[in-house]
Design an enzyme around this catalytic site. Structure first.
Site, PDB file in Angstrom:
ATOM      1  N   ARG A  50       0.832  -1.230   0.000  1.00 13.72           N
ATOM      2  CA  ARG A  50       0.000   0.000   0.000  1.00 13.72           C
ATOM      3  C   ARG A  50       0.861   1.274   0.000  1.00 13.72           C
ATOM      4  NH1 ARG A  50      -3.917  -0.387   4.830  1.00 13.72           N
ATOM      5  NH2 ARG A  50      -2.219  -1.590   5.705  1.00 13.72           N
TER       6      ARG A  50
ATOM      7  N   ILE B 229     -26.880   3.197  16.081  1.00 15.09           N
ATOM      8  CA  ILE B 229     -26.813   2.121  15.084  1.00 15.09           C
ATOM      9  C   ILE B 229     -25.854   1.010  15.497  1.00 15.09           C
ATOM     10  CG2 ILE B 229     -26.434   1.650  12.615  1.00 15.09           C
ATOM     11  CD1 ILE B 229     -28.914   3.370  13.321  1.00 15.09           C
TER      12      ILE B 229
ATOM     13  N   SER C 168     -22.069   1.113  16.685  1.00 17.27           N
ATOM     14  CA  SER C 168     -20.718   1.373  17.158  1.00 17.27           C
ATOM     15  C   SER C 168     -20.612   2.745  17.826  1.00 17.27           C
ATOM     16  CB  SER C 168     -19.724   1.285  16.000  1.00 17.27           C
ATOM     17  OG  SER C 168     -20.093   2.160  14.976  1.00 17.27           O
TER      18      SER C 168
ATOM     19  N   GLU D  95     -19.633  -1.984  20.259  1.00 16.01           N
ATOM     20  CA  GLU D  95     -18.776  -2.682  19.285  1.00 16.01           C
ATOM     21  C   GLU D  95     -17.276  -2.424  19.462  1.00 16.01           C
ATOM     22  OE1 GLU D  95     -20.243  -2.436  15.203  1.00 16.01           O
ATOM     23  OE2 GLU D  95     -22.307  -2.268  15.907  1.00 16.01           O
TER      24      GLU D  95
ATOM     25  N   ARG E 287      -8.169   4.749   0.130  1.00 15.49           N
ATOM     26  CA  ARG E 287      -8.855   3.766   0.967  1.00 15.49           C
ATOM     27  C   ARG E 287      -8.820   2.377   0.356  1.00 15.49           C
ATOM     28  NH1 ARG E 287     -12.672   5.266   5.039  1.00 15.49           N
ATOM     29  NH2 ARG E 287     -13.513   3.179   4.905  1.00 15.49           N
TER      30      ARG E 287
ATOM     31  N   ASP F 288     -27.397  -6.146  10.765  1.00 19.81           N
ATOM     32  CA  ASP F 288     -27.042  -5.124   9.765  1.00 19.81           C
ATOM     33  C   ASP F 288     -26.966  -5.736   8.369  1.00 19.81           C
ATOM     34  OD1 ASP F 288     -26.778  -3.093  11.653  1.00 19.81           O
ATOM     35  OD2 ASP F 288     -24.690  -3.625  12.073  1.00 19.81           O
TER      36      ASP F 288
ATOM     37  N   GLU G 241     -25.847  -3.239  -2.601  1.00 19.95           N
ATOM     38  CA  GLU G 241     -24.729  -3.268  -3.552  1.00 19.95           C
ATOM     39  C   GLU G 241     -24.500  -4.628  -4.186  1.00 19.95           C
ATOM     40  OE1 GLU G 241     -21.760  -1.675  -0.636  1.00 19.95           O
ATOM     41  OE2 GLU G 241     -20.581  -3.303  -1.485  1.00 19.95           O
TER      42      GLU G 241
ATOM     43  N   HIS H  91     -20.984  11.069   8.958  1.00 17.59           N
ATOM     44  CA  HIS H  91     -19.713  11.274   8.255  1.00 17.59           C
ATOM     45  C   HIS H  91     -19.135  12.650   8.538  1.00 17.59           C
ATOM     46  CE1 HIS H  91     -21.835   8.182   5.862  1.00 17.59           C
ATOM     47  NE2 HIS H  91     -20.652   7.619   5.943  1.00 17.59           N
TER      48      HIS H  91
HETATM   49  N1  GLN Z   1     -23.573  -1.694  13.462  1.00 16.52           N
HETATM   50  C1  GLN Z   1     -22.607  -1.121  12.567  1.00 16.52           C
HETATM   51  C2  GLN Z   1     -21.996   0.111  13.213  1.00 16.52           C
HETATM   52  O1  GLN Z   1     -22.666   0.800  13.883  1.00 16.52           O
HETATM   53  C3  GLN Z   1     -23.226  -0.742  11.253  1.00 16.52           C
HETATM   54  C4  GLN Z   1     -22.206  -0.228  10.276  1.00 16.52           C
HETATM   55  C5  GLN Z   1     -22.727  -0.012   8.889  1.00 16.52           C
HETATM   56  O2  GLN Z   1     -23.895  -0.036   8.649  1.00 16.52           O
HETATM   57  N2  GLN Z   1     -21.864   0.224   7.957  1.00 16.52           N
HETATM   58  O3  GLN Z   1     -20.849   0.427  13.023  1.00 16.52           O
HETATM   59 ZN    ZN Z   2     -24.741   2.083   8.260  1.00 20.55          ZN
END
Ligand code: GLN
Ligand code: ZN
Length: 763
Positions: free
Chosen positions: A16, A440, A442, A493, A524, A608, A614, A703
């Site tokens: 990399r 969600i 983490s 997490e 990335r 999840d 995709e 983000h």
């Molecule tokens: N449970 C995961 C988190 O919160 C979901 C991540 C995701 O959807 N990309 O990081």
């Molecule tokens: Zn997500």
């Protein structure tokens, strides 16, 4: 004699190197000369790696993205950066990554800050390109300097160079008209620039140019198909020979079109479209080169070379010098070098081939075709043994797992009662307020958490010490959630490096590489795990952590799992059984985990499925079949629980309109989705008829480091409530918070909780 070539090589570097150079340059730690030197070294090394090929790709290197390179070559820069002055490379990065107003302080009066270019998935790969932008006024102007410089470099190295460019129709088709004007109307303005480019290459005595038109493997409107004919008539100037490259799938209804184009050669993906080789050859005039992509550029398995030769030899006899052979597509989508994998299980390693090994395979195939199989007996024997061992390995094929999949019946995927009936029981058990708040999954992966993990992996702390550190982090998350006043908690997490790797490491049938990096976008990379065998779960994977977290509070603690479809779509998968079968095996493993969590008293379980969308095939005609097995796999994983157990799912994207029926079919009690950037309008897809269950539309973009204001969240949720009845709405961020800092997360969630309280007071 079969001519060998390659469509493209991974540019990030086996270690990399490009990634680290890019990031150092962006942080001002190395100079422009230094990063240019790293790039030149990588190109040189990669050309050396490919020097035994008859034709070597040139122009496939990109600092950030090959589409963005093409936009620069064509002089098609978004309006907002056209006024930029200064160095071209810096401007290139600005288009790719944007520039904040602060960073642009000394440019405040001239060019200022700028938004990053939009990024989208490159066909069905995990590579993302910067979307070209157009408007009705778009003009093009050739800048061939990048290609010419690289051509000269390659030539000085004695390389037989074949420049690679993106074809005009694919370029237009993948771009976006910002003013909704007709992109195709730009073709007459675009073609002269392509002609000029080909002339410039011809002036350097280039013989062949590879012109990539992968859009030909998708469904095209008639006028776009027509455009191919006029475009290639215009490009067929006789100055250079054109090899039109298609890949990632069969041409189907575009096959006769491709066969009729006035180009000197066609490349076809003979892995995914082998059945089209004969029909294509039958259509092509007798002077055309037929390039066959015979080595899989999308996966990491060794080619069964003996079987390939059985098929290829008669074709080679027939085609003679017209036959070229290559990997199916650019090798950008596989890791560079298997020999770096010193720690990989030797048995599994013996089944694999990365980019360099794929080129070796290509040379073996060429030698066998040219000189007869006897010339490469040793290689062919070794290959046969590896293929047979893989096929026969009990680690690959486990009859008990096959039997378990065969025993899946309709009951597996079905909840006992309808959502409406379940919701009543869940309400009694969970006693949640209106507009319940949650996150969600983490929480911030702090430097301490990462450090503890890397020290544990390096053997510098033992498991007890590592677990202690993780438990401390879980406790911290629980305490923060308590002070914030959230309604449904998560454990955060901390113990997970990655949502796929974490589960893959604990499942049998998965292997992990150390250097198997593949570029995702810019600097990335991802390191997809390798799903090599039948999948089973030796023991519970998450229960101890979740139970511990639940023991710290009276609030409901959500168990957190990655779903089977996402595990599959983010891995290198088997090529010896359908993806749907591997997916069902994963589903059974996750189902067992779900049931264990339920048994441990966990009342809410989130599965999840971030990558469900995709996985959609390139052609719409195949969507139905994918969605049907993908949804079934989710249901198998989720639906073994009692009515009282609440199943959540999460998807972090915002296009649901065309798949909403399948999403509803998953029958999760609650779905959390990304919505903040589309201002809740996407909830239009989730009306009562189409989506009857509960929804948590993300109220802020994780983000961004920006702290969402309470009023803004309230406003968004009011908009949501115009579309979905308030009783079925949850309040949560767009996605997990692991990339944020606690100092951002705490005020953001505090505002979110305050917003939910305000909303409750209203209804
Ligand atoms: N449970 C995961 C988190 O919160 C979901 C991540 C995701 O959807 N990309 O990081
Ligand atoms: Zn997500």
């Amino acid at each position: 004699m079969a001519t060998t070539h390659n469509l493209g090589f991974p540019r990030i570097g086996a270690q990399r190197e490009l990634k680290f150079a890019l990031e150092a340059y962006w942080q001002g730690q190395i100079s422009r000369n230094e990063i240019e030197a790293v790039a030149a070294q990588l190109r040189k090394r990669h050309w050396d790696n490919q020097s035994a090929l008859d034709w070597v790709p040139v122009g496939d290197f990109a600092f950030y993205d090959q589409m963005l390179d093409m936009s620069f070559t064509l002089g098609n820069l978004p309006e907002r950066v056209r006024g930029f002055h200064g160095n071209t490379l810096d401007n290139y990065f600005r288009v790719a990554r944007g520039r904040s107003a602060e960073a642009a302080a000394d440019h405040a009066r001239c060019c200022g800050g700028v938004a990053a270019g939009e990024m989208t998935k490159w066909f069905d790969t995990n590579y993302h390109y910067i979307v070209p932008e157009f408007d009705a006024q778009s003009e093009f102007r050739l800048d061939a300097s990048r290609l010419l410089v690289q051509l000269a470099e390659a030539r000085s190295q004695g390389i037989n160079a074949k420049p690679v460019i993106i074809g005009p129709i694919t370029y237009l088709a993948l771009g976006k008209a910002k003013d909704d004007s007709d992109k195709l109307a730009l073709l007459p303005r675009l073609l002269p620039v392509y002609q000029e480019l080909l002339t410039a290459l011809a002036a350097q005595s280039v013989a062949w140019v590879q012109i990539d038109e992968p859009i030909l493997v998708t469904e095209l409107e008639d006028r776009w198909r027509q455009a191919y004919i006029s475009a290639y008539a215009a490009l067929n100037t006789g100055k250079v020979k054109l090899l039109l490259a298609t890949y990632f799938g069969p041409l189907l209804e575009n096959l006769s079109l491709v066969g009729a184009l006035p180009v000197q050669g066609i490349h076809l993906d003979a892995i995914r479209a082998r059945q089209e080789v004969d029909p294509l050859v039958a259509r092509l005039p007798a002077d055309r080169i037929v390039s066959l992509g015979v080595i899989d550029g999308r996966n990491i398995w060794k080619t069964d070379i003996n079987a390939l030769l059985d098929w290829l030899e008669p074709l080679a006899m027939k085609l003679g010098d017209r036959l070229w052979i290559a990997p199916s597509c650019s090798l950008l989508h596989v890791p560079v070098d298997l020999t770096s994998e010193q720690k990989l299980d030797p048995e599994i390693k013996s089944w694999l081939a990365f980019a360099l090994q794929k080129l070796d395979e290509l040379h073996t195939v060429a030698a066998a075709l040219d000189k007869g199989r006897e010339a490469v007996t040793a290689e062919l024997d070794a290959n046969r043994t590896a293929i047979e061992m893989r096929h026969r390995s009990p680690r690959v094929n486990d009859p008990t797992i096959k039997a378990a999949v065969a025993a899946i019946d309709a009951e597996f995927g079905r909840r006992k009662n309808t959502y409406t009936q379940r919701a009543l029981k869940q309400a009694v058990r969970l006693k949640l307020p209106k507009f319940p708040t949650t996150t969600i999954g983490s929480f911030p992966q702090t430097p301490e958490v990462r450090q503890a993990r890397s020290r544990f992996k390096a053997g510098r702390i033992d498991q007890a010490a590592y677990h202690k550190a993780m438990r401390a982090e879980i406790e911290r998350s629980v305490r923060e959630q308590e002070s914030l006043g959230l309604d449904v908690f998560v454990h955060g997490e901390a113990e997970r490096n990655d949502m796929v790797e974490y589960f893959g490491e604990q499942l049998d049938g998965y292997a992990f590489t150390r250097f198997g990096w593949v570029q995702s976008y810019g600097s990335r990379c991802v390191k997809p795990p390798i799903l090599f065998g039948d999948i089973s779960r030796p023991k519970a994977m998450t229960v101890e952590w979740i139970k511990y977290a639940a023991s710290l509070t009276d609030k409901p603690m959500k168990g957190m799992l990655t779903g089977p479809v996402t595990l599959l779509n983010w891995s290198f998968v088997r090529d010896d059984q359908p993806r749907s079968v591997s997916c069902k095996q994963l589903a059974l493993a996750i189902r067992a985990e779900v049931l264990d969590l339920e048994k441990a008293g966990i009342r809410i379980i989130q599965i999840d499925e971030a990558a469900l969308r995709e996985g959609l095939p390139l052609r719409k005609s195949q969507w139905k079949s994918y969605l049907s097995w993908a949804v079934e796999a989710f249901r198998i994983a989720a639906n073994g629980v009692a009515d009282e157990t609440q199943i959540h799912t999460h998807m972090c994207y915002s296009e649901f309109n065309d798949i909403i029926a399948s999403i509803a079919d998953m029958d999760a009690d609650v779905i959390t989705i990304e919505t903040s950037r589309s201002a809740m309008e996407l909830l239009d897809a989730f009306d009562d008829f189409r989506y009857p269950n509960e929804i948590g539309p993300g109220v802020y973009d994780i983000h961004s480091p920006n702290i969402p204001r309470r009023e803004h969240i309230v406003q968004l949720m009011r908009k949501a409530a115009e579309r979905v009845p308030a009783e079925r709405l949850w309040v949560n961020p767009d996605c997990g918070l692991k990339t944020r800092q606690w100092s951002e997360v705490i005020p953001a969630l505090a505002n979110m909780v305050a917003a939910a309280r305000e909303l409750r007071a209203e209804v």
